[in-house]
Scaffold this motif. Structure first.
Motif, mmCIF file in Angstrom:
data_model
loop_
_atom_site.group_PDB
_atom_site.id
_atom_site.type_symbol
_atom_site.label_atom_id
_atom_site.label_comp_id
_atom_site.label_asym_id
_atom_site.label_seq_id
_atom_site.Cartn_x
_atom_site.Cartn_y
_atom_site.Cartn_z
ATOM 1 N N MET A 1 -68.280 36.304 18.992
ATOM 2 C CA MET A 1 -69.240 35.536 18.201
ATOM 3 C C MET A 1 -70.603 36.231 18.178
ATOM 4 O O MET A 1 -71.280 36.219 17.152
ATOM 5 N N GLU A 2 -70.988 36.834 19.277
ATOM 6 C CA GLU A 2 -72.255 37.571 19.316
ATOM 7 C C GLU A 2 -72.215 38.761 18.357
ATOM 8 O O GLU A 2 -73.177 39.015 17.633
ATOM 9 N N LYS A 3 -71.109 39.468 18.319
ATOM 10 C CA LYS A 3 -70.981 40.602 17.389
ATOM 11 C C LYS A 3 -71.002 40.134 15.944
ATOM 12 O O LYS A 3 -71.588 40.791 15.090
ATOM 13 N N ILE A 4 -70.385 38.992 15.668
ATOM 14 C CA ILE A 4 -70.404 38.455 14.307
ATOM 15 C C ILE A 4 -71.821 38.080 13.902
ATOM 16 O O ILE A 4 -72.260 38.388 12.789
ATOM 17 N N ARG A 5 -72.571 37.451 14.796
ATOM 18 C CA ARG A 5 -73.965 37.091 14.490
ATOM 19 C C ARG A 5 -74.803 38.332 14.221
ATOM 20 O O ARG A 5 -75.612 38.365 13.307
ATOM 21 N N LYS A 6 -74.611 39.371 15.030
ATOM 22 C CA LYS A 6 -75.363 40.614 14.824
ATOM 23 C C LYS A 6 -75.001 41.249 13.493
ATOM 24 O O LYS A 6 -75.856 41.743 12.770
ATOM 25 N N PHE A 7 -73.719 41.229 13.171
ATOM 26 C CA PHE A 7 -73.261 41.822 11.922
ATOM 27 C C PHE A 7 -73.822 41.068 10.719
ATOM 28 O O PHE A 7 -74.256 41.670 9.749
ATOM 29 N N GLU A 8 -73.826 39.739 10.799
ATOM 30 C CA GLU A 8 -74.317 38.936 9.686
ATOM 31 C C GLU A 8 -75.827 39.043 9.520
ATOM 32 O O GLU A 8 -76.344 38.871 8.422
ATOM 33 N N SER A 9 -76.542 39.329 10.611
ATOM 34 C CA SER A 9 -77.999 39.398 10.506
ATOM 35 C C SER A 9 -78.486 40.770 10.032
ATOM 36 O O SER A 9 -79.643 40.905 9.663
ATOM 37 N N LYS A 10 -77.618 41.774 10.005
ATOM 38 C CA LYS A 10 -78.030 43.103 9.537
ATOM 39 C C LYS A 10 -78.199 43.088 8.023
ATOM 40 O O LYS A 10 -77.377 42.535 7.311
ATOM 41 N N PRO A 11 -79.291 43.734 7.553
ATOM 42 C CA PRO A 11 -79.416 43.857 6.097
ATOM 43 C C PRO A 11 -78.366 44.854 5.593
ATOM 44 O O PRO A 11 -78.109 45.879 6.221
ATOM 45 N N ARG A 12 -77.771 44.516 4.488
ATOM 46 C CA ARG A 12 -76.718 45.376 3.948
ATOM 47 C C ARG A 12 -77.304 46.302 2.897
ATOM 48 O O ARG A 12 -78.083 45.888 2.042
ATOM 49 N N ALA A 13 -76.888 47.533 2.986
ATOM 50 C CA ALA A 13 -77.332 48.518 1.992
ATOM 51 C C ALA A 13 -76.461 48.377 0.747
ATOM 52 O O ALA A 13 -75.274 48.103 0.837
ATOM 53 N N ARG A 14 -77.109 48.570 -0.408
ATOM 54 C CA ARG A 14 -76.340 48.508 -1.651
ATOM 55 C C ARG A 14 -75.495 49.747 -1.791
ATOM 56 O O ARG A 14 -75.927 50.849 -1.457
#
Length: 128
Positions: A108-121
């Motif tokens: 769950m911690e990894k998912i939160r970190k992944f979701e909070s990262k800005p995604r590059a186009r």
């Protein structure tokens, strides 16, 4: 000698205990074998309790009159071994649950970190 109702209920109790041991072994072999050896210990507990019930039945009914002491010893030994196997099995299952909670928390911690990262186009993707 025991009456008919006692014999019937005791025989039914032994049959149900044996069936519970079979189901426990089936569940272990089908689902829990890869998960926990603790379930195998719980299966052993159920089988030992069925053995205990059978030993008490044979002792109480007097079917084997010369073996009452031996049957009672089997009953006591199976209770003792069932207690040890039960404690060990539940301890192993508890350990598995704790490991699962730890892994789930890390995931769950990894998912939160992944979701909070800005995604590059990506190149060629439409602009939002």
């Amino acid at each position: 000698m025991a009456d008919q109702a006692t014999i019937f209920l005791s025989a039914l109790s032994i049959a149900l205990s044996a069936y519970a041991a079979y189901l426990s072994l089936y569940i272990y072999r089908r689902y829990a074998q890869h998960v926990s050896a603790g379930w195998l210990n719980i299966t052993i507990v159920v089988a030992l309790l069925a053995l205990n019930r059978a030993a008490i039945f044979f002792s109480d009914t007097g079917i084997y009159p010369g073996q009452n002491g031996f049957l009672k010893a089997i009953g006591l030994a199976s209770f003792f071994l069932a207690g040890i196997a039960g404690i060990f099995g539940l301890w192993q299952v508890k350990k598995r649950f704790e490991e699962h909670e730890l892994i789930e928390g890390e995931t769950m911690e990894k998912i939160r970190k992944f979701e909070s990262k800005p995604r590059a186009r990506r190149r060629g993707s439409p602009v939002r």
